[in-house]
Design a protein around this motif. Structure first.
Motif, PDB file in Angstrom:
ATOM      1  N   PRO A 137       0.803  -1.232   0.000  1.00 32.58           N
ATOM      2  CA  PRO A 137       0.000   0.000   0.000  1.00 32.58           C
ATOM      3  C   PRO A 137       0.834   1.280   0.000  1.00 32.58           C
ATOM      4  O   PRO A 137       0.357   2.321  -0.445  1.00 32.58           O
ATOM      5  N   ASN A 138       2.071   1.210   0.502  1.00 35.21           N
ATOM      6  CA  ASN A 138       2.902   2.412   0.540  1.00 35.21           C
ATOM      7  C   ASN A 138       3.644   2.656  -0.771  1.00 35.21           C
ATOM      8  O   ASN A 138       4.471   3.562  -0.878  1.00 35.21           O
ATOM      9  N   GLY A 139       3.354   1.840  -1.791  1.00 33.44           N
ATOM     10  CA  GLY A 139       3.980   2.030  -3.084  1.00 33.44           C
ATOM     11  C   GLY A 139       5.239   1.216  -3.297  1.00 33.44           C
ATOM     12  O   GLY A 139       5.758   1.136  -4.415  1.00 33.44           O
ATOM     13  N   ALA A 140       5.748   0.605  -2.227  1.00 33.40           N
ATOM     14  CA  ALA A 140       6.952  -0.225  -2.346  1.00 33.40           C
ATOM     15  C   ALA A 140       6.588  -1.612  -2.889  1.00 33.40           C
ATOM     16  O   ALA A 140       5.409  -1.965  -3.022  1.00 33.40           O
ATOM     17  N   ILE A 141       7.618  -2.394  -3.197  1.00 33.92           N
ATOM     18  CA  ILE A 141       7.426  -3.744  -3.751  1.00 33.92           C
ATOM     19  C   ILE A 141       8.280  -4.732  -2.959  1.00 33.92           C
ATOM     20  O   ILE A 141       9.419  -4.424  -2.592  1.00 33.92           O
TER      21      ILE A 141
ATOM     22  N   ILE B   9      11.807  -3.119  -2.184  1.00 30.62           N
ATOM     23  CA  ILE B   9      12.183  -2.057  -3.119  1.00 30.62           C
ATOM     24  C   ILE B   9      11.271  -0.861  -2.868  1.00 30.62           C
ATOM     25  O   ILE B   9      10.069  -0.899  -3.157  1.00 30.62           O
ATOM     26  N   ALA B  10      11.828   0.187  -2.275  1.00 29.75           N
ATOM     27  CA  ALA B  10      11.040   1.350  -1.909  1.00 29.75           C
ATOM     28  C   ALA B  10      10.573   2.120  -3.144  1.00 29.75           C
ATOM     29  O   ALA B  10      11.220   2.078  -4.196  1.00 29.75           O
ATOM     30  N   LYS B  11       9.470   2.831  -2.984  1.00 26.16           N
ATOM     31  CA  LYS B  11       8.964   3.671  -4.070  1.00 26.16           C
ATOM     32  C   LYS B  11       9.941   4.812  -4.317  1.00 26.16           C
ATOM     33  O   LYS B  11      10.434   5.423  -3.388  1.00 26.16           O
TER      34      LYS B  11
END
Length: 467
Positions: free
Chosen positions: A355-359, A464-466
């Motif tokens: 949900p925070n855009g990371a993978i 992997i952060a956004k």
């Protein structure tokens, strides 16, 4: 009076020649004197003058007559005129504000609209020196900070131009005499004599006594107002520098944070103003009426007390949380936007969007990677896990084992030890296997798994952060 006003305009650089000016005219003595004065300046200054009148519908019959009167004068003097009707009664009921607040809000909305329509450089309003006296006296009685004591500004930015108040240098009496001298017969609002309103009571009972002591009181008050405004403007400019250096804003989620020890190194007057600027940003739709000096005191005590972890509630669901040497501002989310997250992975490779855009990416690798010390990667043998793998947010009672720990520890306690702010703890993600064994608290702790006699492929987990 005209000479005095023109000198005031020039001394304060209120307006330039060859400009478009919108005048707010009610039909009363103040605005009619202003209208006549600017009308007489129109040719010499090459002014493009427009008049706007707002009918608040608060005095049935009289308010319509006021509009008609101004319209007739404008036709006589060949000045473009436009009027607008606003529903103050409905607005005050809907937003639970006073009549004066509702009327002012709707009136200025009209002014803003007409400023844009006529591409006006200035909006001229008829506030005068006695208005300044009354405003400052009212402020002395109820204001707790310098910002609230600065009075009526001579000029300020508005829409794409500026509001100007050329009559702040003259008294009500001078305006009335000007109207008589120029054969102007303004409309009189009977509510201006009603002592029920605080301003009217001050006008009738306090101002005359002060003028007995100082016949030039309006000039004294105007100079005081300008001096206080200059001081406040300087302090605000310095506070903006503090905000830029110390406070971090998250534009997407209306959050802010600051480093307390650095913030406290600045003088208290700048701390107060930086706090107010932060609230201006967070309350983008306008400061709540419930905000008082008490909230500023709460904020200052929060950054100065010894207690490391504490949350306070502000109006409109704004929370301010102290977490060790950090202070966080955030709005409480509605229950319908729960942050609970859960995914199952049965097949490798896999990529899971959070949900925070990371993978979270999971792949097979042939050997143990030397960079497994990186907090955003985790490597283990496939044989050490029971599939499917779970990626989720934390749950009550979650525990894990990791290197250097005897036994297991609650995830909640780990987050406290890691100084993760309370409002961010629901954004921490966990990797567990199908036995609910937590193998990775992403970004913080990695489990030490029991060794296996079998040799299998290694699994690489990457966060992997956004960008």
């Amino acid at each position: 009076m005209k000479i005095k006003v023109v000198d005031f305009i020039c001394d304060h650089q209120l307006m330039e020649k060859n400009k478009t000016i919108l005048i707010g005219v009610s039909g009363g003595p103040d605005s009619m004197a202003l209208l006549h004065l600017l009308y007489t300046m129109r040719e010499d200054w090459n002014l493009n003058v427009h008049v706007v009148t707002v009918d608040h519908q608060l005095r049935p019959g009289d308010s319509e007559a006021d509009v008609y009167y101004v319209k007739e004068i404008c036709e006589k003097w060949d000045i473009p005129f436009i009027s607008s009707v606003v529903d103050v009664t409905t607005y005050k009921k809907k937003f639970k504000v006073s009549t004066q607040v509702a009327a002012r809000k709707l009136r200025y909305d009209v002014f803003r609209e007409k400023m844009n329509q006529f591409q006006a450089d200035y909006l001229a309003l008829g506030h005068h020196g006695d208005d300044q006296i009354e405003t400052l006296i009212m402020s002395f009685a109820r204001t707790t900070n310098l910002h609230g004591l600065t009075g009526i500004p001579v000029t300020r930015d508005f829409s794409k131009g500026k509001i100007i108040r050329p009559l702040l240098c003259v008294t009500k009496k001078e305006i009335e005499n000007y109207c008589k001298k120029n054969d102007i017969h303004p409309r009189i609002d009977s509510t201006n004599h009603d002592s029920y309103y605080t301003r009217n009571d001050i006008r009738k009972s306090i101002v005359p006594k002060l003028k007995e002591r100082n016949s030039n009181l309006h000039t004294t008050m105007q100079l005081l107002s300008e001096s206080l405004q200059e001081d406040e403007q300087y302090l605000i400019s310095e506070a903006k520098k503090v905000v830029e250096k110390v406070i971090t804003f998250n534009e997407n989620s209306k959050k802010a944070s600051l480093w307390i020890s650095t913030f406290k190194s600045y003088p208290l007057p700048l701390q107060r103003r930086a706090f107010r600027l932060t609230l201006d940003y967070l309350y983008a739709d306008g400061m709540p009426d419930q905000l008082t000096h008490m909230h500023e005191s709460i904020f200052l005590s929060l950054i100065n007390e010894e207690k490391n972890n504490k949350v306070v509630h502000f109006p409109k669901q704004l929370f301010i949380e102290r977490s060790y040497d950090n202070l966080f501002f955030y709005f409480k989310e509605e229950k319908s936007t729960s942050k609970e997250f859960y995914r199952e992975i049965s097949e490798i490779p896999a990529r899971i969007s959070l949900p925070n855009g990371a993978i979270v990416a999971i792949t097979y690798v042939d050997k143990f990677l030397e960079n497994n010390h990186d907090k955003y990667t985790y490597v283990c043998l496939e044989e050490q896990l029971t599939f499917p793998i779970h990626i989720r947010t934390r749950r009550p009672g979650d525990r894990m084992r990791y290197k250097g720990l005897k036994g297991s520890k609650k995830i909640k306690d780990i987050l406290i030890d890691e100084k993760v702010p309370r409002n961010e703890r629901e954004n921490i993600y966990i990797v567990a296997d199908n036995t609910d064994k937590i193998i990775w608290l992403i970004g913080m702790k990695k489990a030490i798994l029991p060794k296996t006699i079998h040799k299998s492929n290694y699994l690489l987990f990457e966060y992997i952060a956004k960008d």
